[in-house]
Design an enzyme around this catalytic site. Structure first.
Site, PDB file in Angstrom:
ATOM      1  N   CYS A 114     -24.501 -26.191  98.839  1.00 54.29           N
ATOM      2  CA  CYS A 114     -24.773 -27.104  97.730  1.00 54.29           C
ATOM      3  C   CYS A 114     -24.605 -28.575  98.092  1.00 54.29           C
ATOM      4  O   CYS A 114     -25.075 -29.447  97.371  1.00 54.29           O
ATOM      5  CB  CYS A 114     -23.879 -26.765  96.545  1.00 54.29           C
ATOM      6  SG  CYS A 114     -23.998 -25.029  96.031  1.00 54.29           S
ATOM      7  N   HIS A 254     -23.381 -32.461  91.697  1.00 54.12           N
ATOM      8  CA  HIS A 254     -23.990 -31.147  91.888  1.00 54.12           C
ATOM      9  C   HIS A 254     -23.756 -30.325  90.640  1.00 54.12           C
ATOM     10  O   HIS A 254     -22.645 -30.283  90.106  1.00 54.12           O
ATOM     11  CB  HIS A 254     -23.365 -30.467  93.108  1.00 54.12           C
ATOM     12  CG  HIS A 254     -23.641 -28.998  93.169  1.00 54.12           C
ATOM     13  ND1 HIS A 254     -24.915 -28.477  93.063  1.00 54.12           N
ATOM     14  CD2 HIS A 254     -22.800 -27.931  93.304  1.00 54.12           C
ATOM     15  CE1 HIS A 254     -24.849 -27.151  93.133  1.00 54.12           C
ATOM     16  NE2 HIS A 254     -23.586 -26.797  93.274  1.00 54.12           N
ATOM     17  N   ASN A 284     -27.475 -23.444  88.541  1.00 55.02           N
ATOM     18  CA  ASN A 284     -27.039 -23.987  89.834  1.00 55.02           C
ATOM     19  C   ASN A 284     -28.152 -23.775  90.853  1.00 55.02           C
ATOM     20  O   ASN A 284     -28.427 -22.647  91.254  1.00 55.02           O
ATOM     21  CB  ASN A 284     -25.753 -23.279  90.265  1.00 55.02           C
ATOM     22  CG  ASN A 284     -25.208 -23.772  91.600  1.00 55.02           C
ATOM     23  OD1 ASN A 284     -25.911 -24.387  92.390  1.00 55.02           O
ATOM     24  ND2 ASN A 284     -23.951 -23.477  91.867  1.00 55.02           N
TER      25      ASN A 284
END
Length: 327
Positions: A114, A254, A284
């Site tokens: 990520c 994020h 996500n």
């Protein structure tokens, strides 16, 4: 003489199909209330069987180049941050390079989960600043829904698909990337990982039957490390650039989990209205989440010229990072 590097064009793309919490209620033992309370997610985009990572990376990159007023041949480097490449070899960055017709560019992948987009920004910024290249594409692209176990409600409700791209190039001295820092700690390997398919366990009937190619996550342990790491590195980057938290106009984190976002903001002392969240619509999307969110902010006018914007991420590895940009 050094040259500041900044984002001069952005784009994003994602599959047209969505998987809502109501859809997931029919697949696994869960509920909209359970998912929303624990993650903040309402839906996520899901690629079709015949859709794959580079397709969305190319769409996002073309949009970013158009907005930057550049041709693909103006780009000298393409960095694709992805955890879900098209295939083991060649790199997805090289595939995107060919599809774009970026004949003067090198193409490569960064594998930092990520945090991958921030890893890419950090690398490219230094190359532009030192004059090695003039223009580059940094892309975060993921098709994560092909790596989730739809019998595991702790992971299958979280991840979505999409891509975001940024064109980086020279900008005036007072603008662009002012400070950036990345970190990792492999001791947290098993908090978020996919053990199958590599050289350690390989690919066999057993690894497939045991579901070892799917993402495994220890959410509670990961939460604590993520909040601490993102807050600490963000504070460090702000200080290194000579600013205070109060100077920040917007934080684009994020989009891992709304509770993580809220906890990081609280720890930094950033008010809720200065923190951008789109996790309810996208879930996500790993390395794609920051560039997708950043482009949304630019296109809707939430980021204006002169704004000081903080980016921060945490991902499997563990990896984390933060970047401060003056637009």
């Amino acid at each position: 003489m050094t040259q500041n590097a900044g984002i001069i064009g952005m784009g994003h793309a994602y599959p047209s199909a969505t998987l809502t919490n109501a859809d997931l209620e029919k697949i696994v033992e869960t509920s909209d209330e359970w998912i929303t309370t624990r993650t903040g997610i309402k839906q996520r985009h899901k690629a079709a069987d015949n859709e794959y990572t580079s397709q969305f990376g190319v769409l996002a990159a073309r949009q970013a180049l158009e907005r930057a007023g550049l041709e693909p041949t103006d780009v000298e480097l393409i960095v694709c941050a992805t955890t879900t490449p098209d295939q083991i070899m060649p790199s997805t960055g090289a595939i995107i390079q060919a599809q774009l017709g970026a004949s003067n560019a090198a193409g490569m992948d960064i594998f930092a989960a990520c945090s991958g987009f921030l890893y890419g920004l950090t690398m490219v910024e230094s190359m532009i600043r030192t004059g090695q290249i003039r223009h580059a594409l940094v892309i975060g692209a993921e098709v994560l829904t092909k790596y989730v176990d739809y019998t595991d409600r702790s992971t299958c409700v979280i991840f979505g698909d999409g891509a975001g791209a940024a064109v980086l190039g020279p900008v005036p001295a007072e603008k662009g990337i002012l400070a950036t820092k990345i970190r990792s700690d492999g001791r947290y390997e098993e908090q978020l990982y996919a053990p199958g398919g590599g050289t350690k366990l390989g690919t066999s009937h057993k690894t497939i039957d045991d579901g070892l190619h799917f993402f495994k996550m220890k959410g509670n342990e990961l939460f604590k490390v993520a909040v601490r790491s993102m807050a600490e590195i963000s504070a460090e980057v702000i200080e290194n650039a000579g600013y205070a938290v109060a100077d920040i106009d917007l934080v684009v984190p994020h989009q891992a989990n709304q509770r993580i976002t809220d906890a990081v903001a609280s720890r930094l002392g950033v008010p809720e209205e200065k923190v951008y969240s789109n996790i309810a619509e996208h879930g996500n999307t790993s390395s794609a989440s920051i560039p997708i969110a950043l482009d949304e902010c630019i296109q809707t006018g939430k980021i204006k010229e002169g704004d000081l914007v903080l980016l921060t991420a945490f991902g499997g590895g563990a990896t984390w990072g933060s970047t401060l940009i003056r637009f």
